[in-house]
Design an enzyme around this catalytic site. Structure first.
Site, PDB file in Angstrom:
ATOM      1  N   GLY A  12       0.834  -1.212   0.000  1.00 59.81           N
ATOM      2  CA  GLY A  12       0.000   0.000   0.000  1.00 59.81           C
ATOM      3  C   GLY A  12       0.859   1.249   0.000  1.00 59.81           C
ATOM      4  CE1 TYR A 154      -9.638   0.245   8.250  1.00 59.53           C
ATOM      5  CE2 TYR A 154     -10.014   1.147  10.436  1.00 59.53           C
ATOM      6  CZ  TYR A 154      -9.216   1.015   9.326  1.00 59.53           C
ATOM      7  OH  TYR A 154      -7.991   1.636   9.289  1.00 59.53           O
TER       8      TYR A 154
HETATM    9  P1  NDP Z   1      -4.976   5.105   1.495  1.00 58.16           P
HETATM   10  O1  NDP Z   1      -6.307   4.715   0.968  1.00 58.16           O
HETATM   11  O2  NDP Z   1      -4.527   6.483   1.327  1.00 58.16           O
HETATM   12  O3  NDP Z   1      -3.866   4.096   0.924  1.00 58.16           O
HETATM   13  C1  NDP Z   1      -4.096   2.713   1.002  1.00 58.16           C
HETATM   14  C2  NDP Z   1      -3.032   1.976   0.225  1.00 58.16           C
HETATM   15  O4  NDP Z   1      -3.334   0.579   0.277  1.00 58.16           O
HETATM   16  C3  NDP Z   1      -3.014   2.383  -1.234  1.00 58.16           C
HETATM   17  O5  NDP Z   1      -1.692   2.430  -1.707  1.00 58.16           O
HETATM   18  C4  NDP Z   1      -3.785   1.264  -1.910  1.00 58.16           C
HETATM   19  O6  NDP Z   1      -3.383   1.159  -3.253  1.00 58.16           O
HETATM   20  C5  NDP Z   1      -3.345   0.070  -1.058  1.00 58.16           C
HETATM   21  N1  NDP Z   1      -4.239  -1.079  -1.184  1.00 58.16           N
HETATM   22  C6  NDP Z   1      -5.570  -1.128  -0.985  1.00 58.16           C
HETATM   23  N2  NDP Z   1      -6.041  -2.351  -1.268  1.00 58.16           N
HETATM   24  C7  NDP Z   1      -4.969  -3.087  -1.673  1.00 58.16           C
HETATM   25  C8  NDP Z   1      -4.803  -4.416  -2.112  1.00 58.16           C
HETATM   26  N3  NDP Z   1      -5.841  -5.269  -2.223  1.00 58.16           N
HETATM   27  N4  NDP Z   1      -3.558  -4.838  -2.444  1.00 58.16           N
HETATM   28  C9  NDP Z   1      -2.506  -4.010  -2.346  1.00 58.16           C
HETATM   29  N5  NDP Z   1      -2.586  -2.733  -1.943  1.00 58.16           N
HETATM   30  C10 NDP Z   1      -3.816  -2.279  -1.615  1.00 58.16           C
HETATM   31  O7  NDP Z   1      -4.970   4.721   3.033  1.00 58.16           O
HETATM   32  P2  NDP Z   1      -4.081   5.264   4.262  1.00 58.16           P
HETATM   33  O8  NDP Z   1      -2.747   5.683   3.834  1.00 58.16           O
HETATM   34  O9  NDP Z   1      -4.933   6.160   5.039  1.00 58.16           O
HETATM   35  O10 NDP Z   1      -4.014   3.909   5.090  1.00 58.16           O
HETATM   36  C11 NDP Z   1      -2.889   3.054   5.128  1.00 58.16           C
HETATM   37  C12 NDP Z   1      -3.088   2.071   6.249  1.00 58.16           C
HETATM   38  O11 NDP Z   1      -3.249   2.773   7.471  1.00 58.16           O
HETATM   39  C13 NDP Z   1      -4.348   1.204   6.106  1.00 58.16           C
HETATM   40  O12 NDP Z   1      -4.079  -0.091   6.551  1.00 58.16           O
HETATM   41  C14 NDP Z   1      -5.345   1.884   7.014  1.00 58.16           C
HETATM   42  O13 NDP Z   1      -6.334   1.002   7.486  1.00 58.16           O
HETATM   43  C15 NDP Z   1      -4.426   2.349   8.134  1.00 58.16           C
HETATM   44  N6  NDP Z   1      -4.952   3.446   8.929  1.00 58.16           N
HETATM   45  C16 NDP Z   1      -5.401   4.601   8.329  1.00 58.16           C
HETATM   46  C17 NDP Z   1      -5.906   5.629   9.100  1.00 58.16           C
HETATM   47  C18 NDP Z   1      -6.444   6.894   8.510  1.00 58.16           C
HETATM   48  O14 NDP Z   1      -7.075   7.668   9.240  1.00 58.16           O
HETATM   49  N7  NDP Z   1      -6.222   7.186   7.238  1.00 58.16           N
HETATM   50  C19 NDP Z   1      -5.933   5.516  10.554  1.00 58.16           C
HETATM   51  C20 NDP Z   1      -5.420   4.282  11.084  1.00 58.16           C
HETATM   52  C21 NDP Z   1      -4.951   3.303  10.277  1.00 58.16           C
HETATM   53  P3  NDP Z   1      -4.265   0.523  -4.428  1.00 58.16           P
HETATM   54  O15 NDP Z   1      -5.675   0.936  -4.209  1.00 58.16           O
HETATM   55  O16 NDP Z   1      -3.607   1.084  -5.649  1.00 58.16           O
HETATM   56  O17 NDP Z   1      -4.048  -0.950  -4.327  1.00 58.16           O
END
Ligand code: NDP
Length: 267
Positions: A12, A154
């Site tokens: 990600g 979630y």
């Molecule tokens: P974003 O949506 O900004 O980024 C998520 C990333 O995960 C993207 O690069 C996306 O890329 C990738 N991703 C999603 N599904 C898949 C998949 N099936 N295979 C590979 N890559 C995948 O999210 P955040 O940066 O906010 O979140 C990152 C992490 O932090 C997550 O685990 C989230 O749950 C956690 N988090 C976020 C918070 C927030 O407030 N934002 C708070 C606490 C935790 P693509 O779609 O191109 O695959």
């Protein structure tokens, strides 16, 4: 950092927290493979790091697909020589009142946030054990540690992620490999932007007002930045962090007074 030269994979890594973690690792001298499903995003992150003189590669992977994980792992090992650091960051968020959680939504969220981390960890752990050194960090959430309305799927998946790390930590004692988790509150990323748009659409409120309200709800009165989460991830990297095993580092800018609010959209 004493791990310069070791190779890292960030799932990600195309945007948000993952992109900030990839940057923090690369800037500290660690060659990084940035992986996610969207080529344009991971290419942009890797290109940006290379333009700054760092070693970074983009490799497409869907963490929910075993074949895709196996292909990414093989390519990452080829590019980096060895993968000694893994940051399981890929995640998706969905929100719904409990009775409206669909089976599809429940399964999608679990497949990315929990099963994906299992598959990617299983791909890289054997090499780490063989070499007697490794750092695995899971990007969990405050929703791994408590519940809140509307984030059932979630929070359950994030609880699974942390449960997995706690169990694996018990197997890893004395191996030189550690697994730990960071637990952020709301972070200013595209995921939160989407969440804000969803709340705005549902309630008819202005998106800026929703954003301000969300920030105010946080114990520190603001959203966390991706770089602050990346800093927390980096805490687990040095040799001196060898005793940090199965721990959870909360990154929320304040205490628990405001309750265990998750980030699925508590409105
Ligand atoms: P974003 O949506 O900004 O980024 C998520 C990333 O995960 C993207 O690069 C996306 O890329 C990738 N991703 C999603 N599904 C898949 C998949 N099936 N295979 C590979 N890559 C995948 O999210 P955040 O940066 O906010 O979140 C990152 C992490 O932090 C997550 O685990 C989230 O749950 C956690 N988090 C976020 C918070 C927030 O407030 N934002 C708070 C606490 C935790 P693509 O779609 O191109 O695959």
């Amino acid at each position: 950092m004493s791990d310069a030269g070791k190779g890292a994979v960030v799932t990600g890594g195309g945007r948000g927290i993952g992109a900030a973690v990839a940057e923090a690792l690369a800037v500290s001298g660690v060659p990084v493979v940035v992986t996610a499903r969207t080529p344009a995003e991971i290419d942009a992150v890797a290109d940006g790091l290379r333009a700054r003189g760092r070693t970074a590669f983009a490799v497409v992977c869907d963490v929910t697909e075993p074949d895709s994980v196996a292909a990414m792992a093989a390519r990452a090992q080829e590019l980096l020589g060895s993968v000694d650091i893994l940051v399981n960051n890929a995640g998706v968020a969905r929100s719904a009142p409990f009775l409206k959680v669909t089976l599809g939504q429940w399964e999608d969220v679990h497949r990315v946030n929990a099963t994906g981390a299992l598959l990617v960890t299983q791909a890289f752990l054997p090499g780490m054990l063989e070499r007697g050194w490794g750092r695995i960090v899971n990007v969990a959430s405050v929703a791994s540690l408590g519940g809140a309305r509307y984030i059932t799927a979630y929070a359950a998946a994030k609880h699974a992620l942390i449960g997995m790390a706690r169990c694996l930590a018990d197997e890893l004692g004395g191996t030189g490999v550690t697994v730990n988790s960071v637990c952020p509150g709301y972070v200013d990323t595209p995921m939160t932007d989407e969440n804000i748009e969803r709340i705005a659409a549902r309630t008819g409120r202005d998106a800026d007002a929703v954003r301000a309200g969300l920030a105010e709800m946080q114990p520190g009165g603001r959203l966390i930045t991706p770089r602050e989460v990346a800093y927390a991830v980096m805490t687990f990297m040095p040799e001196e962090a060898a005793a940090l095993q199965g721990s959870e580092l909360v990154v929320r800018g304040g205490g628990w007074g405001a309750g265990p609010a998750g980030e699925g959209g508590a409105e």
